[in-house]
Design a protein around this motif. Structure first.
Motif, PDB file in Angstrom:
ATOM      1  N   VAL A   1       0.693  -1.271   0.024  1.00 22.24           N
ATOM      2  CA  VAL A   1      -0.110   0.104  -0.094  1.00 22.24           C
ATOM      3  C   VAL A   1       0.865   1.243  -0.005  1.00 22.24           C
ATOM      4  N   GLU A   2       0.327   2.438  -0.296  1.00 26.66           N
ATOM      5  CA  GLU A   2       1.182   3.406  -0.319  1.00 26.66           C
ATOM      6  C   GLU A   2       1.364   4.026   1.066  1.00 26.66           C
ATOM      7  N   THR A   3       2.807   4.155   1.177  1.00 28.30           N
ATOM      8  CA  THR A   3       2.844   4.760   2.648  1.00 28.30           C
ATOM      9  C   THR A   3       3.873   5.710   2.428  1.00 28.30           C
ATOM     10  N   GLN A   4       4.149   6.574   3.671  1.00 31.88           N
ATOM     11  CA  GLN A   4       4.867   7.816   3.661  1.00 31.88           C
ATOM     12  C   GLN A   4       6.111   7.450   4.112  1.00 31.88           C
TER      13      GLN A   4
ATOM     14  N   CYS B   1      13.336   2.603  15.747  1.00 34.83           N
ATOM     15  CA  CYS B   1      13.146   1.050  16.027  1.00 34.83           C
ATOM     16  C   CYS B   1      12.809   0.723  17.316  1.00 34.83           C
ATOM     17  N   ASP B   2      11.598  -0.050  17.273  1.00 39.00           N
ATOM     18  CA  ASP B   2      11.089  -0.360  18.639  1.00 39.00           C
ATOM     19  C   ASP B   2      11.942  -1.561  19.436  1.00 39.00           C
ATOM     20  N   ALA B   3      12.645  -1.931  18.619  1.00 38.30           N
ATOM     21  CA  ALA B   3      13.672  -3.093  19.437  1.00 38.30           C
ATOM     22  C   ALA B   3      15.123  -2.389  19.959  1.00 38.30           C
ATOM     23  N   CYS B   4      15.563  -1.099  19.227  1.00 38.76           N
ATOM     24  CA  CYS B   4      16.650  -0.653  19.788  1.00 38.76           C
ATOM     25  C   CYS B   4      16.870   0.624  19.758  1.00 38.76           C
ATOM     26  N   GLY B   5      15.827   1.377  19.116  1.00 34.71           N
ATOM     27  CA  GLY B   5      15.895   2.731  19.172  1.00 34.71           C
ATOM     28  C   GLY B   5      16.600   3.443  17.825  1.00 34.71           C
ATOM     29  N   ALA B   6      17.370   2.677  17.085  1.00 35.24           N
ATOM     30  CA  ALA B   6      18.042   3.183  16.004  1.00 35.24           C
ATOM     31  C   ALA B   6      16.944   3.647  14.860  1.00 35.24           C
ATOM     32  N   GLN B   7      17.193   4.473  13.790  1.00 35.58           N
ATOM     33  CA  GLN B   7      16.570   4.874  12.919  1.00 35.58           C
ATOM     34  C   GLN B   7      15.900   3.686  12.332  1.00 35.58           C
ATOM     35  N   ALA B   8      14.659   3.925  11.973  1.00 32.72           N
ATOM     36  CA  ALA B   8      13.703   2.848  11.577  1.00 32.72           C
ATOM     37  C   ALA B   8      13.764   3.061   9.928  1.00 32.72           C
ATOM     38  N   TYR B   9      13.777   1.965   9.516  1.00 29.73           N
ATOM     39  CA  TYR B   9      13.778   1.949   7.749  1.00 29.73           C
ATOM     40  C   TYR B   9      12.657   0.735   7.162  1.00 29.73           C
ATOM     41  N   VAL B  10      11.980   0.118   8.092  1.00 31.15           N
ATOM     42  CA  VAL B  10      11.193  -0.841   7.887  1.00 31.15           C
ATOM     43  C   VAL B  10       9.919  -0.725   8.787  1.00 31.15           C
ATOM     44  N   ARG B  11       8.706  -0.535   8.231  1.00 27.13           N
ATOM     45  CA  ARG B  11       7.433  -0.347   8.897  1.00 27.13           C
ATOM     46  C   ARG B  11       6.571  -1.719   8.590  1.00 27.13           C
ATOM     47  N   VAL B  12       6.204  -2.174   9.785  1.00 30.85           N
ATOM     48  CA  VAL B  12       5.423  -3.640   9.636  1.00 30.85           C
ATOM     49  C   VAL B  12       4.095  -3.256   9.988  1.00 30.85           C
ATOM     50  N   THR B  13       2.930  -3.466   9.241  1.00 32.43           N
ATOM     51  CA  THR B  13       1.517  -3.119   9.777  1.00 32.43           C
ATOM     52  C   THR B  13       1.181  -4.237   9.863  1.00 32.43           C
TER      53      THR B  13
ATOM     54  N   LEU C   1       7.664  -0.198  13.931  1.00 37.83           N
ATOM     55  CA  LEU C   1       8.994   0.262  13.428  1.00 37.83           C
ATOM     56  C   LEU C   1      10.326  -0.564  13.658  1.00 37.83           C
ATOM     57  N   PHE C   2      11.213  -0.771  12.534  1.00 33.04           N
ATOM     58  CA  PHE C   2      12.323  -1.575  12.954  1.00 33.04           C
ATOM     59  C   PHE C   2      13.326  -1.012  12.144  1.00 33.04           C
ATOM     60  N   CYS C   3      14.642  -1.049  12.514  1.00 37.84           N
ATOM     61  CA  CYS C   3      15.923  -0.933  11.773  1.00 37.84           C
ATOM     62  C   CYS C   3      16.300  -2.030  10.770  1.00 37.84           C
ATOM     63  N   GLY C   4      17.057  -1.869   9.803  1.00 32.85           N
ATOM     64  CA  GLY C   4      17.186  -2.932   8.942  1.00 32.85           C
ATOM     65  C   GLY C   4      17.608  -4.186   9.672  1.00 32.85           C
ATOM     66  N   HIS C   5      18.563  -4.285  10.697  1.00 28.75           N
ATOM     67  CA  HIS C   5      19.044  -5.228  11.356  1.00 28.75           C
ATOM     68  C   HIS C   5      17.811  -6.055  11.865  1.00 28.75           C
TER      69      HIS C   5
ATOM     70  N   ASP D   1       6.694  -2.629   4.520  1.00 25.98           N
ATOM     71  CA  ASP D   1       7.196  -1.491   4.050  1.00 25.98           C
ATOM     72  C   ASP D   1       8.842  -1.133   4.282  1.00 25.98           C
ATOM     73  N   ASP D   2       9.547  -1.855   3.238  1.00 28.48           N
ATOM     74  CA  ASP D   2      10.795  -1.820   3.667  1.00 28.48           C
ATOM     75  C   ASP D   2      11.553  -0.828   2.667  1.00 28.48           C
ATOM     76  N   GLN D   3      12.370   0.323   3.516  1.00 32.96           N
ATOM     77  CA  GLN D   3      12.962   1.409   2.834  1.00 32.96           C
ATOM     78  C   GLN D   3      14.284   1.311   3.098  1.00 32.96           C
TER      79      GLN D   3
END
Length: 65
Positions: free
Chosen positions: A7-10, A18-30, A37-41, A58-60
Motif C-alpha cells: 500500500v502507499e505509505t509515507q 526502531c521499536d527494538a533498539c531505538g536506531a533509525q527505522a527503515y522498515v514499517r510492519v503493519t 518500526l524496525f531498523c534494517g537489522h 514497507d521496506d525502505q
C-alpha cells in the motif's frame, strides 16, 4: 503463508525509531493490531515471524547510505 499487499505509505523520517533498539527505522510492519518500526537489522532478524502476521511490509532500507 500470508500474502502481503503493498500500500502507499509515507517515507520514514529520521525521527522514526526502531521499536527494538531505538536506531533509525527503515522498515514499517503493519499488522491488524497496529504497526511496528524496525531498523534494517531487527527487521531481518525477525522477518520470518513478522511476515506471518504482517498486513503490509514497507521496506525502505534502500535509502540507507
Amino acid at each position: 503463508m500470508v500474502s502481503v499487499t503493498a500500500v502507499e505509505t509515507q517515507e520514514l523520517k529520521a525521527t522514526d525509531r526502531c521499536d527494538a533498539c531505538g536506531a533509525q527505522a527503515y522498515v514499517r510492519v503493519t499488522m491488524e493490531s497496529g504497526e511496528l518500526l524496525f531498523c534494517g537489522h531487527h527487521a531481518r532478524a525477525n522477518e520470518s515471524a513478522l511476515r506471518e502476521v504482517a498486513v503490509d511490509w514497507d521496506d525502505q532500507t534502500d535509502r540507507i547510505k
